[in-house]
Scaffold this motif. Sequence first.
Motif, PDB file in Angstrom:
ATOM      1  N   ASN A 179      13.965 -25.679 -22.044  1.00  0.00           N
ATOM      2  CA  ASN A 179      14.775 -24.950 -23.005  1.00  0.00           C
ATOM      3  C   ASN A 179      16.113 -24.591 -22.376  1.00  0.00           C
ATOM      4  O   ASN A 179      16.160 -23.999 -21.301  1.00  0.00           O
ATOM      5  CB  ASN A 179      14.039 -23.672 -23.444  1.00  0.00           C
ATOM      6  CG  ASN A 179      14.868 -22.847 -24.411  1.00  0.00           C
ATOM      7  OD1 ASN A 179      15.428 -21.833 -24.034  1.00  0.00           O
ATOM      8  ND2 ASN A 179      14.945 -23.293 -25.643  1.00  0.00           N
ATOM      9  N   LEU A 180      17.197 -24.980 -23.046  1.00  0.00           N
ATOM     10  CA  LEU A 180      18.548 -24.630 -22.614  1.00  0.00           C
ATOM     11  C   LEU A 180      18.964 -23.387 -23.385  1.00  0.00           C
ATOM     12  O   LEU A 180      18.872 -23.369 -24.620  1.00  0.00           O
ATOM     13  CB  LEU A 180      19.525 -25.763 -22.901  1.00  0.00           C
ATOM     14  CG  LEU A 180      19.468 -26.969 -21.975  1.00  0.00           C
ATOM     15  CD1 LEU A 180      18.176 -27.733 -22.093  1.00  0.00           C
ATOM     16  CD2 LEU A 180      20.639 -27.877 -22.229  1.00  0.00           C
ATOM     17  N   TRP A 181      19.416 -22.365 -22.671  1.00  0.00           N
ATOM     18  CA  TRP A 181      19.712 -21.088 -23.300  1.00  0.00           C
ATOM     19  C   TRP A 181      20.851 -20.384 -22.589  1.00  0.00           C
ATOM     20  O   TRP A 181      21.266 -20.785 -21.506  1.00  0.00           O
ATOM     21  CB  TRP A 181      18.470 -20.197 -23.310  1.00  0.00           C
ATOM     22  CG  TRP A 181      17.917 -19.892 -21.940  1.00  0.00           C
ATOM     23  CD1 TRP A 181      17.014 -20.634 -21.235  1.00  0.00           C
ATOM     24  CD2 TRP A 181      18.250 -18.788 -21.097  1.00  0.00           C
ATOM     25  NE1 TRP A 181      16.766 -20.052 -20.018  1.00  0.00           N
ATOM     26  CE2 TRP A 181      17.507 -18.907 -19.904  1.00  0.00           C
ATOM     27  CE3 TRP A 181      19.097 -17.691 -21.240  1.00  0.00           C
ATOM     28  CZ2 TRP A 181      17.590 -17.981 -18.862  1.00  0.00           C
ATOM     29  CZ3 TRP A 181      19.180 -16.766 -20.196  1.00  0.00           C
ATOM     30  CH2 TRP A 181      18.428 -16.925 -19.031  1.00  0.00           C
ATOM     31  N   VAL A 235       0.777 -28.114 -19.354  1.00  0.00           N
ATOM     32  CA  VAL A 235       2.151 -28.009 -19.846  1.00  0.00           C
ATOM     33  C   VAL A 235       2.906 -26.992 -18.994  1.00  0.00           C
ATOM     34  O   VAL A 235       2.414 -25.901 -18.736  1.00  0.00           O
ATOM     35  CB  VAL A 235       2.175 -27.570 -21.332  1.00  0.00           C
ATOM     36  CG1 VAL A 235       3.615 -27.417 -21.821  1.00  0.00           C
ATOM     37  CG2 VAL A 235       1.424 -28.569 -22.199  1.00  0.00           C
ATOM     38  N   GLN A 236       4.095 -27.364 -18.558  1.00  0.00           N
ATOM     39  CA  GLN A 236       4.964 -26.476 -17.779  1.00  0.00           C
ATOM     40  C   GLN A 236       6.244 -26.237 -18.560  1.00  0.00           C
ATOM     41  O   GLN A 236       6.833 -27.174 -19.079  1.00  0.00           O
ATOM     42  CB  GLN A 236       5.296 -27.098 -16.420  1.00  0.00           C
ATOM     43  CG  GLN A 236       6.254 -26.300 -15.592  1.00  0.00           C
ATOM     44  CD  GLN A 236       5.711 -24.924 -15.212  1.00  0.00           C
ATOM     45  OE1 GLN A 236       4.580 -24.818 -14.733  1.00  0.00           O
ATOM     46  NE2 GLN A 236       6.505 -23.889 -15.429  1.00  0.00           N
ATOM     47  N   PHE A 237       6.670 -25.009 -18.662  1.00  0.00           N
ATOM     48  CA  PHE A 237       7.941 -24.658 -19.278  1.00  0.00           C
ATOM     49  C   PHE A 237       8.968 -24.413 -18.178  1.00  0.00           C
ATOM     50  O   PHE A 237       8.654 -23.838 -17.145  1.00  0.00           O
ATOM     51  CB  PHE A 237       7.817 -23.381 -20.119  1.00  0.00           C
ATOM     52  CG  PHE A 237       7.237 -23.590 -21.488  1.00  0.00           C
ATOM     53  CD1 PHE A 237       6.038 -24.254 -21.678  1.00  0.00           C
ATOM     54  CD2 PHE A 237       7.877 -23.093 -22.604  1.00  0.00           C
ATOM     55  CE1 PHE A 237       5.491 -24.430 -22.937  1.00  0.00           C
ATOM     56  CE2 PHE A 237       7.351 -23.261 -23.867  1.00  0.00           C
ATOM     57  CZ  PHE A 237       6.163 -23.926 -24.044  1.00  0.00           C
ATOM     58  N   VAL A 238      10.206 -24.839 -18.435  1.00  0.00           N
ATOM     59  CA  VAL A 238      11.327 -24.600 -17.529  1.00  0.00           C
ATOM     60  C   VAL A 238      12.552 -24.326 -18.396  1.00  0.00           C
ATOM     61  O   VAL A 238      12.821 -25.067 -19.342  1.00  0.00           O
ATOM     62  CB  VAL A 238      11.615 -25.820 -16.620  1.00  0.00           C
ATOM     63  CG1 VAL A 238      12.852 -25.584 -15.758  1.00  0.00           C
ATOM     64  CG2 VAL A 238      10.413 -26.164 -15.762  1.00  0.00           C
ATOM     65  N   GLY A 239      13.267 -23.269 -18.086  1.00  0.00           N
ATOM     66  CA  GLY A 239      14.519 -22.989 -18.773  1.00  0.00           C
ATOM     67  C   GLY A 239      15.700 -23.461 -17.953  1.00  0.00           C
ATOM     68  O   GLY A 239      15.581 -23.666 -16.740  1.00  0.00           O
TER      69      GLY A 239
END
Length: 190
Positions: free
Chosen positions: A77-79, A105-109
Motif C-alpha cells: 500500500n502506497l500512502w 500474506v504479508q502487508f508492506v506500506g
Amino acid sequence: MPRRMNPLRRYTAVASVAALAFTLAACGSGKKNADNLGSISAIPAKDRKPFPELSGTTLDGTKLDLSAYKGKVVVMNLWASWCDACQAESRYLESTYEAYKDKGVQFVGIDARDNAGQGQAFVKDQQITYPSLVDGDDGSLLTKLVGITSLAALPSTLIIDKNGDLAWRALRGIDSSELSAALAPVVAES
C-alpha cells in the motif's frame, strides 16, 4: 509582434499550474482519468509481470527487502499521512492484514512524500502494525513503480502473487471487502 511574458511572471504561472496539478492528483479523487486513477484491475496469471525488487529502511529504522517474502502473497500500500483517502482506508488495511497474516500474506506500506516523523505519527495514530518503507526525498522506491502504478495515485494498493508477479492493483482507496475479494483467489493459487 507578440508580447513576451516577464520571466518571473512566467515562472510563477508555471509553478502555480504545477502545484495545482500535483495537489489535485496527489491524493486520488476516485475518478478515472488518463492514469487510470480510481481504477481497480485484476491481472490474469498468464499476463502477470515480475514486480520490481524493492528494499529500504522502514519507519522504525530497520532494513526491509521484499525478496524476504518470496513465496508469500504481498499486499503493498502506497500512502501519505496528509492524504485523506489514505487515512480513511488504513483501518481496512489493518483489519485485512490481521485476518490474512496467518495465511501466507504479508502487508508492506510505502510512506510516500512524508518525512519520517509524519509517517511515524500516522502509523501510531492509525494503529498500523505491518512495516512501512520510507520512500524519502529522492523518490527512489516510487520511481521503480513507474508503469505499475500511477505515481500520482495515493493511496494505491498492489497485490503481488507468490511468484513475485503483480496480480492486482487499486489506484484509489479500498475497503476490507474489496481487498479480501481480491486476495482470496491470489492466496488460493498454487
